[in-house]
Motif scaffolding. Structure first.
Motif, PDB file in Angstrom:
ATOM      1  N   LEU A 155     151.631 -10.104  18.138  1.00  0.00           N
ATOM      2  CA  LEU A 155     150.816  -9.261  19.013  1.00  0.00           C
ATOM      3  C   LEU A 155     151.689  -8.292  19.810  1.00  0.00           C
ATOM      4  CD1 LEU A 155     148.097  -8.496  20.287  1.00  0.00           C
ATOM      5  CD2 LEU A 155     148.457 -10.351  21.955  1.00  0.00           C
ATOM      6  N   VAL A 156     152.787  -8.801  20.347  1.00  0.00           N
ATOM      7  CA  VAL A 156     153.714  -7.951  21.120  1.00  0.00           C
ATOM      8  C   VAL A 156     154.277  -6.836  20.237  1.00  0.00           C
ATOM      9  CG1 VAL A 156     155.925  -7.909  22.338  1.00  0.00           C
ATOM     10  CG2 VAL A 156     154.310  -9.770  22.770  1.00  0.00           C
ATOM     11  N   VAL A 157     154.679  -7.192  19.021  1.00  0.00           N
ATOM     12  CA  VAL A 157     155.213  -6.195  18.080  1.00  0.00           C
ATOM     13  C   VAL A 157     154.148  -5.160  17.748  1.00  0.00           C
ATOM     14  CG1 VAL A 157     156.077  -5.843  15.732  1.00  0.00           C
ATOM     15  CG2 VAL A 157     156.925  -7.767  17.101  1.00  0.00           C
ATOM     16  N   ASP A 158     152.921  -5.643  17.516  1.00  0.00           N
ATOM     17  CA  ASP A 158     151.815  -4.747  17.190  1.00  0.00           C
ATOM     18  C   ASP A 158     151.557  -3.746  18.311  1.00  0.00           C
ATOM     19  OD1 ASP A 158     148.943  -3.837  16.930  1.00  0.00           O
ATOM     20  OD2 ASP A 158     149.075  -5.040  15.116  1.00  0.00           O
ATOM     21  N   LEU A 159     151.526  -4.246  19.546  1.00  0.00           N
ATOM     22  CA  LEU A 159     151.279  -3.378  20.700  1.00  0.00           C
ATOM     23  C   LEU A 159     152.434  -2.410  20.929  1.00  0.00           C
ATOM     24  CD1 LEU A 159     149.762  -5.992  23.177  1.00  0.00           C
ATOM     25  CD2 LEU A 159     148.531  -4.149  22.029  1.00  0.00           C
ATOM     26  N   ALA A 160     153.655  -2.886  20.709  1.00  0.00           N
ATOM     27  CA  ALA A 160     154.837  -2.053  20.956  1.00  0.00           C
ATOM     28  C   ALA A 160     154.926  -0.878  19.984  1.00  0.00           C
ATOM     29  CB  ALA A 160     156.104  -2.911  20.865  1.00  0.00           C
ATOM     30  N   PHE A 161     154.536  -1.103  18.740  1.00  0.00           N
ATOM     31  CA  PHE A 161     154.683  -0.065  17.718  1.00  0.00           C
ATOM     32  C   PHE A 161     153.347   0.532  17.258  1.00  0.00           C
ATOM     33  CE2 PHE A 161     158.447  -2.755  17.385  1.00  0.00           C
ATOM     34  CZ  PHE A 161     159.461  -1.802  17.406  1.00  0.00           C
ATOM     35  N   GLY A 162     152.255   0.104  17.885  1.00  0.00           N
ATOM     36  CA  GLY A 162     150.948   0.658  17.527  1.00  0.00           C
ATOM     37  C   GLY A 162     150.592   0.488  16.079  1.00  0.00           C
ATOM     38  N   LEU A 163     150.747  -0.728  15.550  1.00  0.00           N
ATOM     39  CA  LEU A 163     150.560  -0.974  14.123  1.00  0.00           C
ATOM     40  C   LEU A 163     149.093  -1.043  13.715  1.00  0.00           C
ATOM     41  CD1 LEU A 163     153.328  -3.696  13.582  1.00  0.00           C
ATOM     42  CD2 LEU A 163     153.492  -1.222  13.218  1.00  0.00           C
ATOM     43  N   SER A 164     148.221  -1.432  14.628  1.00  0.00           N
ATOM     44  CA  SER A 164     146.810  -1.618  14.271  1.00  0.00           C
ATOM     45  C   SER A 164     146.077  -0.279  14.218  1.00  0.00           C
ATOM     46  CB  SER A 164     146.118  -2.529  15.283  1.00  0.00           C
ATOM     47  OG  SER A 164     146.597  -3.847  15.168  1.00  0.00           O
ATOM     48  N   ASP A 165     145.135  -0.183  13.285  1.00  0.00           N
ATOM     49  CA  ASP A 165     144.307   1.018  13.161  1.00  0.00           C
ATOM     50  C   ASP A 165     142.829   0.643  13.089  1.00  0.00           C
ATOM     51  OD1 ASP A 165     144.342  -0.223  10.735  1.00  0.00           O
ATOM     52  OD2 ASP A 165     144.782   1.563   9.543  1.00  0.00           O
ATOM     53  N   GLY A 166     142.469  -0.403  13.837  1.00  0.00           N
ATOM     54  CA  GLY A 166     141.092  -0.887  13.829  1.00  0.00           C
ATOM     55  C   GLY A 166     140.167  -0.037  14.672  1.00  0.00           C
ATOM     56  N   ASP A 167     138.940  -0.526  14.829  1.00  0.00           N
ATOM     57  CA  ASP A 167     137.950   0.175  15.645  1.00  0.00           C
ATOM     58  C   ASP A 167     138.380   0.199  17.105  1.00  0.00           C
ATOM     59  OD1 ASP A 167     136.446   0.372  13.339  1.00  0.00           O
ATOM     60  OD2 ASP A 167     135.305  -1.458  13.761  1.00  0.00           O
ATOM     61  N   VAL A 168     137.891   1.208  17.823  1.00  0.00           N
ATOM     62  CA  VAL A 168     138.151   1.298  19.255  1.00  0.00           C
ATOM     63  C   VAL A 168     136.942   0.737  19.997  1.00  0.00           C
ATOM     64  CG1 VAL A 168     138.596   2.825  21.216  1.00  0.00           C
ATOM     65  CG2 VAL A 168     139.671   3.286  18.991  1.00  0.00           C
ATOM     66  N   ARG A 169     137.164  -0.315  20.764  1.00  0.00           N
ATOM     67  CA  ARG A 169     136.100  -0.942  21.552  1.00  0.00           C
ATOM     68  C   ARG A 169     136.589  -1.107  22.980  1.00  0.00           C
ATOM     69  NH1 ARG A 169     132.465  -4.274  18.177  1.00  0.00           N
ATOM     70  NH2 ARG A 169     132.999  -3.963  15.980  1.00  0.00           N
ATOM     71  N   TYR A 170     135.719  -0.800  23.925  1.00  0.00           N
ATOM     72  CA  TYR A 170     136.072  -0.901  25.349  1.00  0.00           C
ATOM     73  C   TYR A 170     137.337  -0.097  25.677  1.00  0.00           C
ATOM     74  CZ  TYR A 170     133.013  -4.939  24.680  1.00  0.00           C
ATOM     75  OH  TYR A 170     131.972  -5.766  24.334  1.00  0.00           O
ATOM     76  N   GLY A 171     137.605   0.931  24.895  1.00  0.00           N
ATOM     77  CA  GLY A 171     138.767   1.776  25.146  1.00  0.00           C
ATOM     78  C   GLY A 171     140.057   1.273  24.531  1.00  0.00           C
ATOM     79  N   PHE A 172     140.002   0.168  23.786  1.00  0.00           N
ATOM     80  CA  PHE A 172     141.200  -0.405  23.171  1.00  0.00           C
ATOM     81  C   PHE A 172     141.006  -0.553  21.661  1.00  0.00           C
ATOM     82  CE2 PHE A 172     141.100  -1.914  27.551  1.00  0.00           C
ATOM     83  CZ  PHE A 172     142.389  -1.634  27.982  1.00  0.00           C
ATOM     84  N   THR A 173     142.110  -0.459  20.941  1.00  0.00           N
ATOM     85  CA  THR A 173     142.063  -0.624  19.484  1.00  0.00           C
ATOM     86  C   THR A 173     141.994  -2.105  19.120  1.00  0.00           C
ATOM     87  OG1 THR A 173     143.392   1.373  19.174  1.00  0.00           O
ATOM     88  CG2 THR A 173     143.254  -0.139  17.315  1.00  0.00           C
ATOM     89  N   SER A 174     141.077  -2.447  18.228  1.00  0.00           N
ATOM     90  CA  SER A 174     140.960  -3.834  17.783  1.00  0.00           C
ATOM     91  C   SER A 174     142.205  -4.243  16.994  1.00  0.00           C
ATOM     92  CB  SER A 174     139.724  -4.003  16.891  1.00  0.00           C
ATOM     93  OG  SER A 174     138.553  -3.684  17.611  1.00  0.00           O
ATOM     94  N   ILE A 175     142.682  -5.445  17.265  1.00  0.00           N
ATOM     95  CA  ILE A 175     143.888  -5.953  16.608  1.00  0.00           C
ATOM     96  C   ILE A 175     143.534  -7.196  15.798  1.00  0.00           C
ATOM     97  CG2 ILE A 175     146.167  -6.994  16.996  1.00  0.00           C
ATOM     98  CD1 ILE A 175     146.419  -5.228  19.478  1.00  0.00           C
ATOM     99  N   ASP A 176     143.945  -7.212  14.545  1.00  0.00           N
ATOM    100  CA  ASP A 176     143.694  -8.392  13.704  1.00  0.00           C
ATOM    101  C   ASP A 176     144.977  -9.010  13.162  1.00  0.00           C
ATOM    102  OD1 ASP A 176     144.419  -6.492  11.872  1.00  0.00           O
ATOM    103  OD2 ASP A 176     142.494  -6.422  10.831  1.00  0.00           O
ATOM    104  N   LEU A 177     146.136  -8.463  13.582  1.00  0.00           N
ATOM    105  CA  LEU A 177     147.456  -8.983  13.188  1.00  0.00           C
ATOM    106  C   LEU A 177     147.585  -9.040  11.667  1.00  0.00           C
ATOM    107  CD1 LEU A 177     148.004 -11.745  15.896  1.00  0.00           C
ATOM    108  CD2 LEU A 177     148.675  -9.329  15.955  1.00  0.00           C
ATOM    109  N   ILE A 178     147.820 -10.230  11.119  1.00  0.00           N
ATOM    110  CA  ILE A 178     148.049 -10.378   9.676  1.00  0.00           C
ATOM    111  C   ILE A 178     146.787 -10.775   8.923  1.00  0.00           C
ATOM    112  CG2 ILE A 178     150.499 -10.932   9.904  1.00  0.00           C
ATOM    113  CD1 ILE A 178     149.756 -13.886   9.810  1.00  0.00           C
ATOM    114  N   TYR A 179     145.633 -10.689   9.607  1.00  0.00           N
ATOM    115  CA  TYR A 179     144.378 -11.145   8.996  1.00  0.00           C
ATOM    116  C   TYR A 179     143.534  -9.963   8.543  1.00  0.00           C
ATOM    117  CZ  TYR A 179     145.823 -15.524  11.079  1.00  0.00           C
ATOM    118  OH  TYR A 179     146.545 -16.634  11.412  1.00  0.00           O
ATOM    119  N   HIS A 180     142.591 -10.251   7.661  1.00  0.00           N
ATOM    120  CA  HIS A 180     141.693  -9.221   7.146  1.00  0.00           C
ATOM    121  C   HIS A 180     140.456  -9.129   8.035  1.00  0.00           C
ATOM    122  CE1 HIS A 180     144.089  -8.672   3.562  1.00  0.00           C
ATOM    123  NE2 HIS A 180     144.061  -9.981   3.337  1.00  0.00           N
ATOM    124  N   GLY A 181     140.641  -8.623   9.217  1.00  0.00           N
ATOM    125  CA  GLY A 181     139.525  -8.482  10.136  1.00  0.00           C
ATOM    126  C   GLY A 181     139.674  -9.347  11.377  1.00  0.00           C
TER     127      GLY A 181
END
Length: 422
Positions: A155-181
């Motif tokens: 999660l820290v790595v994802d947030l640091a490098f902006g790896l997620s490209d999910g939907d934007v909800r409540y002003g934040f990008t959805s994060i699913d890490l290594i999972y399919h959704g």
């Protein structure tokens, strides 16, 4: 050393060996279910792990009956629970036989998906009884903590490098890490919450907080509400050893509606009659009336199987041209759970499914007399399934099986505690 002493020593060694093997088997299952959604990319057969685990209940039950010489005793609670679900399944089968909207092979596939959750609970009960698995031990506790830390690092790595490209909800990008959704990540967090609290100790708080942060990171309303409930279970039930009363449940329900109101308003009010969820829900009510009392049968509406062999029911209710669930889309056919139950199993089937859930809740409520941790874990898991049923296929979704494992272990442990205190 005398012969009796030698026998005693050999017996103790066998018990220790069996215990160590059960710990290893449990940890193996832990990793398989936590990372099933990721391993499936490299090992496709892992995708059938939840079905295989559930179906293992059949040979295990037969083995138990054989051990008992064909004579087994079942508690009234277990009997009521089983009968309610069996009648629910039978009603859906009658709908399939009467109306024959789907070929028998598709109806059977969907029927198996519908029995997967209770069978997974039963599998866990037998594995616990036979001491093949043991979810309360030091090895499991350490590995659960290790997995939680690993997910936090991701999660820290994802947030640091902006790896997620999910939907934007409540002003934040959805994060699913290594999972399919995000649904899979939320389910994994619930699973880890349950196993962590089953092995509760005074130093659990940091890991509880990490899991809550992970659920927040999904930005899914169901995950956030469930995370709040798990915090409540930890601080109110386990730490303060309190019992949840109807008043507390009502307050929790209102809080859940408040937290999820944005999504409820969007899908059921703003897009009423247009979004897949609202259309499926409204149409399910019509189907329940038209095919009273047994429904249209398995594989016919609001689920994965009804999209594989596109169900004739969608044509009957003019849904085949819908942008989300039409014959050329088939994207959100299982976007919610209850329309499937109401349409396929009819009003009678829905009533018996609700009775099954009510009976399960009654059993869970009684657990607080015997083991507060079992009570907290079951309540948190049960609440998650109810909440997620509004936004996914819930009880037939692959992520429900790890939840069934924690429920199964808790139920088997509760039975032992009940017998000891009887």
């Amino acid at each position: 050393m005398s012969y009796k002493q030698l026998q005693k020593e050999m017996y103790i060694n066998r018990i220790k060996y069996k215990a160590s093997m059960s710990e290893i088997a449990t940890v193996l299952l832990l990793y398989l279910f936590v990372f099933q959604g990721t391993l499936i990319d490299w090992i496709p057969i892992v995708g059938y792990l939840d079905e295989l685990y559930a179906l293992a209940a059949v040979p295990l039950t037969m083995y138990w009956i054989w051990l008992k010489g064909g004579v087994i005793s079942v508690s009234k609670q277990s009997l009521r629970l089983t009968l309610c679900y069996m009648v629910f399944i039978l009603i859906g089968f009658l709908g399939s036989v009467i109306y024959q909207f789907q070929p028998i092979n598709y109806a059977v596939i969907d029927l198996l998906l519908n029995v997967k959750f209770p069978l997974a609970i039963l599998t866990t009960v037998w594995l616990t009884v036979f001491r093949i698995t043991e979810w309360r031990n030091e090895l499991v506790r350490k590995n659960v903590k290790g997995i939680i830390i690993f997910l936090m690092i991701l999660l820290v790595v994802d947030l640091a490098f902006g790896l997620s490209d999910g939907d934007v909800r409540y002003g934040f990008t959805s994060i699913d890490l290594i999972y399919h959704g995000t649904t899979y990540l939320a389910g994994v967090c619930v699973y880890l919450f349950g196993i962590l609290l089953l092995n509760h100790e005074n130093r659990c708080l940091p890991y509880v907080c990490i899991l809550f942060v992970l659920m927040l990171a999904t930005t899914r309303s169901k995950a956030i509400v469930s995370g709040v409930i798990w915090l409540f279970c930890y601080f109110w039930i386990i730490k303060k050893k309190k019992h949840i009363k109807i008043f507390h449940m009502a307050i929790g329900g209102l809080a859940g509606v408040f937290l999820a109101w944005q999504q409820i308003y969007y899908y059921y009010i703003q897009l009423a009659g247009h979004s897949a969820r609202s259309v499926l829900t409204l149409t399910a009510v019509e189907i329940a009336k038209d095919y009273f009392p047994v429904g249209t049968g398995y594989g016919t509406f609001a689920n994965y199987v009804s999209g594989i062999n596109y169900s004739p029911v969608y044509y009957l209710y003019d849904l085949h041209n819908h942008g989300e669930i039409g014959v050329n889309a088939r994207k959100f056919l299982s976007d919610t759970f209850w329309p499937m139950i109401l349409a396929q199993n009819g009003l009678f089937g829905t009533i018996f499914f609700l009775l099954f859930l009510l009976q399960l809740l009654i059993i869970i409520d009684k657990m607080h007399h015997y083991d507060i941790r079992l009570y907290a874990v079951c309540l948190g898991s049960f609440a998650y399934l109810l909440i997620s049923s509004m936004a996914e296929s819930a009880f037939v979704h692959p992520s429900s099986i790890p939840v069934a494992i924690t429920l199964g272990f808790a139920l088997s442990s509760y039975k032992d505690s009940w017998r000891k205190n009887k």
